[in-house]
Design a protein around this motif. Structure first.
Motif, mmCIF file in Angstrom:
data_model
loop_
_atom_site.group_PDB
_atom_site.id
_atom_site.type_symbol
_atom_site.label_atom_id
_atom_site.label_comp_id
_atom_site.label_asym_id
_atom_site.label_seq_id
_atom_site.Cartn_x
_atom_site.Cartn_y
_atom_site.Cartn_z
ATOM 1 N N GLY A 45 5.809 6.018 -0.659
ATOM 2 C CA GLY A 45 5.349 4.512 -0.691
ATOM 3 C C GLY A 45 3.582 4.679 -1.027
ATOM 4 O O GLY A 45 3.065 5.476 -0.371
ATOM 5 N N PRO A 46 3.261 3.474 -1.129
ATOM 6 C CA PRO A 46 1.787 3.379 -1.553
ATOM 7 C C PRO A 46 0.964 3.648 -0.160
ATOM 8 O O PRO A 46 -0.064 4.262 -0.429
ATOM 9 C CB PRO A 46 1.660 1.989 -2.291
ATOM 10 C CG PRO A 46 2.909 1.294 -1.674
ATOM 11 C CD PRO A 46 3.882 2.290 -1.710
ATOM 12 N N ARG A 47 1.391 3.024 0.842
ATOM 13 C CA ARG A 47 0.768 3.485 2.052
ATOM 14 C C ARG A 47 0.350 4.743 2.388
ATOM 15 O O ARG A 47 -0.756 5.080 2.888
ATOM 16 C CB ARG A 47 1.450 2.333 3.327
ATOM 17 C CG ARG A 47 1.176 0.984 2.950
ATOM 18 C CD ARG A 47 1.944 0.330 3.981
ATOM 19 N NE ARG A 47 1.654 0.604 5.459
ATOM 20 C CZ ARG A 47 2.378 0.255 6.324
ATOM 21 N NH1 ARG A 47 3.790 -0.377 6.417
ATOM 22 N NH2 ARG A 47 1.829 0.650 7.487
ATOM 23 N N TRP A 48 1.641 5.509 2.470
ATOM 24 C CA TRP A 48 1.347 7.265 2.692
ATOM 25 C C TRP A 48 0.678 7.732 1.528
ATOM 26 O O TRP A 48 -0.242 8.758 2.022
ATOM 27 C CB TRP A 48 3.015 7.605 2.664
ATOM 28 C CG TRP A 48 3.506 7.305 3.802
ATOM 29 C CD1 TRP A 48 4.531 6.415 4.088
ATOM 30 C CD2 TRP A 48 3.208 7.811 5.340
ATOM 31 N NE1 TRP A 48 4.974 6.394 5.592
ATOM 32 C CE2 TRP A 48 4.229 7.020 6.112
ATOM 33 C CE3 TRP A 48 2.559 8.590 5.712
ATOM 34 C CZ2 TRP A 48 4.336 7.696 7.591
ATOM 35 C CZ3 TRP A 48 2.489 9.027 6.958
ATOM 36 C CH2 TRP A 48 3.659 8.687 7.867
ATOM 37 N N GLN A 49 0.588 7.287 0.478
ATOM 38 C CA GLN A 49 -0.084 8.011 -0.644
ATOM 39 C C GLN A 49 -1.646 7.779 -0.487
ATOM 40 O O GLN A 49 -2.345 8.736 -0.616
ATOM 41 C CB GLN A 49 0.223 7.440 -2.161
ATOM 42 C CG GLN A 49 1.540 7.839 -2.438
ATOM 43 C CD GLN A 49 1.773 7.263 -3.945
ATOM 44 O OE1 GLN A 49 1.377 6.639 -4.509
ATOM 45 N NE2 GLN A 49 2.926 8.154 -4.466
ATOM 46 N N ALA A 50 -1.995 6.576 -0.120
ATOM 47 C CA ALA A 50 -3.350 6.207 0.199
ATOM 48 C C ALA A 50 -3.810 6.881 1.552
ATOM 49 O O ALA A 50 -5.019 7.459 1.481
ATOM 50 C CB ALA A 50 -3.469 4.656 0.430
ATOM 51 N N PHE A 51 -2.995 6.861 2.416
ATOM 52 C CA PHE A 51 -3.270 7.720 3.524
ATOM 53 C C PHE A 51 -3.393 9.116 3.362
ATOM 54 O O PHE A 51 -4.552 9.975 3.929
ATOM 55 C CB PHE A 51 -2.339 7.587 4.744
ATOM 56 C CG PHE A 51 -2.455 8.461 5.932
ATOM 57 C CD1 PHE A 51 -3.503 8.005 6.888
ATOM 58 C CD2 PHE A 51 -1.637 9.581 6.113
ATOM 59 C CE1 PHE A 51 -3.612 9.168 7.970
ATOM 60 C CE2 PHE A 51 -1.877 10.357 7.074
ATOM 61 C CZ PHE A 51 -2.932 10.141 8.308
ATOM 62 N N ARG A 52 -2.725 9.941 2.431
ATOM 63 C CA ARG A 52 -2.950 11.051 2.223
ATOM 64 C C ARG A 52 -3.947 11.301 1.423
ATOM 65 O O ARG A 52 -4.930 12.443 1.694
ATOM 66 C CB ARG A 52 -1.623 11.886 1.768
ATOM 67 C CG ARG A 52 -0.782 12.020 2.260
ATOM 68 C CD ARG A 52 0.664 12.857 1.774
ATOM 69 N NE ARG A 52 1.006 12.374 0.530
ATOM 70 C CZ ARG A 52 2.028 11.474 0.311
ATOM 71 N NH1 ARG A 52 2.765 11.120 1.221
ATOM 72 N NH2 ARG A 52 2.458 11.108 -0.816
ATOM 73 N N THR A 53 -4.487 10.481 0.587
ATOM 74 C CA THR A 53 -5.889 10.572 -0.374
ATOM 75 C C THR A 53 -7.038 10.593 0.610
ATOM 76 O O THR A 53 -7.828 11.352 0.404
ATOM 77 C CB THR A 53 -5.748 9.624 -1.443
ATOM 78 O OG1 THR A 53 -4.687 9.654 -2.308
ATOM 79 C CG2 THR A 53 -7.086 9.685 -2.271
#
Length: 506
Positions: A45-53
């Motif tokens: 999901g976009p939220r997890w991708q932003a967090f990992r970045t």
């Protein structure tokens, strides 16, 4: 009611947590395991991708910061002294006579406000301490000076306080000249007056220390100077020194008769209850001139003391560098900036000022700011100097390789290179009697200083110096050699500061 089988099932589930489902539905109290595709869908999901970045960026920045810190620590450990040197150990002192330095109100006499105006000029020479002379008032000729009263033509106590404050704000400390010609009258005081004079001197020490001056200069020829009084002065300065290590008061003793090393144990005594003691020592005996200069310098440096001397060429009562060494003043400028210990500039040495002004000899020539200045008046427009119009600040600022620019370059080099401010010093034998060489080193930083007091020649470099080296500064300011031969060409009366390769040492 629960059946026996149901009760047994619940008990086993509580007793064996490894067998409990990972997920369970709140609707029917049953655990539901997510499949591989469902896990990918949730994690992508976009939220997890932003967090990992964001996490990756934070970790990368932290890693780069730690790497940079490690590199800085390594570099600093290789270049910094093993202990923090005090300001006076590596300082650059500028000594001036207030009435002839800079006139701020066009009355023909220098003053305290004139010094205030010229603080940026002193900063350009990397000066961090000013030694003021000829400051005090007296009732008449032949009378003792009033050591707690400023000559009214030079300014007021408030002017002095302002100078102290502004100068300290730009990293320049103020010291006062207390040599005997200052605190005695013209006649030498009789034995019966000794106690009275010393009492006045002690009161003066207290007065100026309360105003926060950084120290005093005295001379070892003073008839009233004894072990007892010297120790008293050092204790008084230590008492007024703040706890901060960068603000210690100091006492300077000038060796005017060549006897300082053997006179008294008080000159060399050092402990935590006494203020630091520095002394100025002339590189050249008064009678040495011409072709004997290089030999006099060699003899002086061979007997270098273990404490921190201030090597000087000229000064009050002796004369300026240009008057002492004539056309060798560039060589002596390089020498004075590269010797161990604090550096000392007598006002005007940086522009080639001499004891001949307007065609007449003078004991205290006026500092020349303008090209046609006559007698110390800042705006004067007549007069002929000992070297035409080139021995003024105004003229030398426009000459690319002037001696003033040489002083500036040497001051910057000395401030930048720890090796030129450390105590490690070694004379190096040469195959030419008119060539003097010595090394300055600190850890991986090594310099070779070569001075030619004679005519042009080609000389062999020290044995083993066959690696790469570079000329970082020459007295003529026109050489930037970067080679690795075993011989070196020296022009007549030329001095070179050579930086050696990191693994090379003279």
């Amino acid at each position: 009611m629960l059946s026996k089988n149901d009760s047994t099932s619940i008990q086993r589930s509580e007793e064996d947590p490894e067998k409990r489902p990972l997920l369970h539905s709140t609707s029917d109290n049953k655990w539901i395991l997510l499949g591989l595709e469902e896990l990918k869908c949730q994690a992508g999901g976009p939220r997890w991708q932003a967090f990992r970045t964001r996490l990756l960026i934070i970790l990368s920045v932290a890693w780069m910061g730690m790497l940079g810190t490690a590199i800085a620590i390594i570099v600093q450990s290789l270049s910094a002294p093993s202990h923090t040197l005090e300001w006076w150990e590596t300082g650059s002192f500028y000594q001036l006579e207030v009435p002839v330095f800079c006139d701020s109100n066009s009355d023909g006499i220098g003053d305290l406000n004139g010094i205030l105006i010229q603080l940026p000029y002193l900063q350009s020479l990397k000066v961090n301490a000013l030694l003021l002379g000829s400051l005090y008032s007296r009732d008449g000729s032949g009378q003792p000076f009033n050591l707690t009263s400023i000559n009214a033509t030079l300014g007021t106590t408030e002017d002095f306080k302002k100078l102290l404050l502004v100068a300290r704000g730009v990293g320049i400390r103020i010291l006062l000249d207390f040599c005997n010609r200052t605190w005695q009258g013209d006649p030498v005081p009789a034995e019966s007056h000794r106690g009275s004079v010393m009492s006045k001197v002690k009161n003066a020490l207290q007065f100026w220390l309360d105003l926060n001056v950084a120290g005093f200069r005295i001379c070892n020829e003073d008839l009233l100077l004894t072990n007892e009084t010297l120790l008293h002065w050092r204790r008084a300065l230590k008492h007024h020194s703040p706890d901060r290590q960068d603000d210690q008061r100091v006492l300077i003793v000038s060796d005017v008769n060549g006897l300082l090393r053997t006179e008294t144990t008080a000159f060399q005594k050092t402990n935590g209850s006494l203020a630091p003691l520095l002394y100025t020592q002339q590189l050249l005996p008064p009678s040495v001139k011409g072709s004997s200069l290089h030999e006099a310098v060699r003899q002086a440096l061979q007997g270098q003391p273990t404490s921190w001397p201030i090597w000087v060429v000229g000064g009050p009562g002796v004369g300026h560098m240009a008057s002492q060494v004539a056309d060798l003043q560039r060589v002596f400028a390089v020498l004075s900036f590269t010797l161990p210990g604090p550096h000392f500039i007598y006002y005007g040495d940086e522009i080639g000022l001499a004891e001949l002004q307007n065609g007449f000899p003078t004991n205290t020539p006026s500092m020349k700011w303008k090209a046609h200045q006559k007698s110390g008046v800042t705006e004067s427009s007549t007069g002929v100097s000992s070297e035409g119009d080139q021995d003024s600040v105004e003229a030398q600022l426009h000459i690319r390789n002037s001696i003033f620019h040489l002083f500036q370059s040497l001051a910057s080099l000395r401030l930048r290179e720890v090796a030129l401010r450390s105590s490690e010093f070694s004379l190096i034998p040469t195959n030419v009697t008119t060539v003097l060489a010595f090394s300055r080193s600190w850890r991986c930083s090594h310099f070779l200083v070569v001075l030619n007091f004679g005519e042009s020649l080609t000389t062999e470099l020290p044995v083993g110096l066959n690696s790469r080296w570079a000329v970082v500064l020459s007295s003529s300011m026109n050489r930037r050699d970067s080679v690795f031969p075993s011989t070196l060409f020296l022009a007549a009366r030329e001095a070179l500061v050579i930086k050696l390769a990191a693994n090379e040492r003279a």
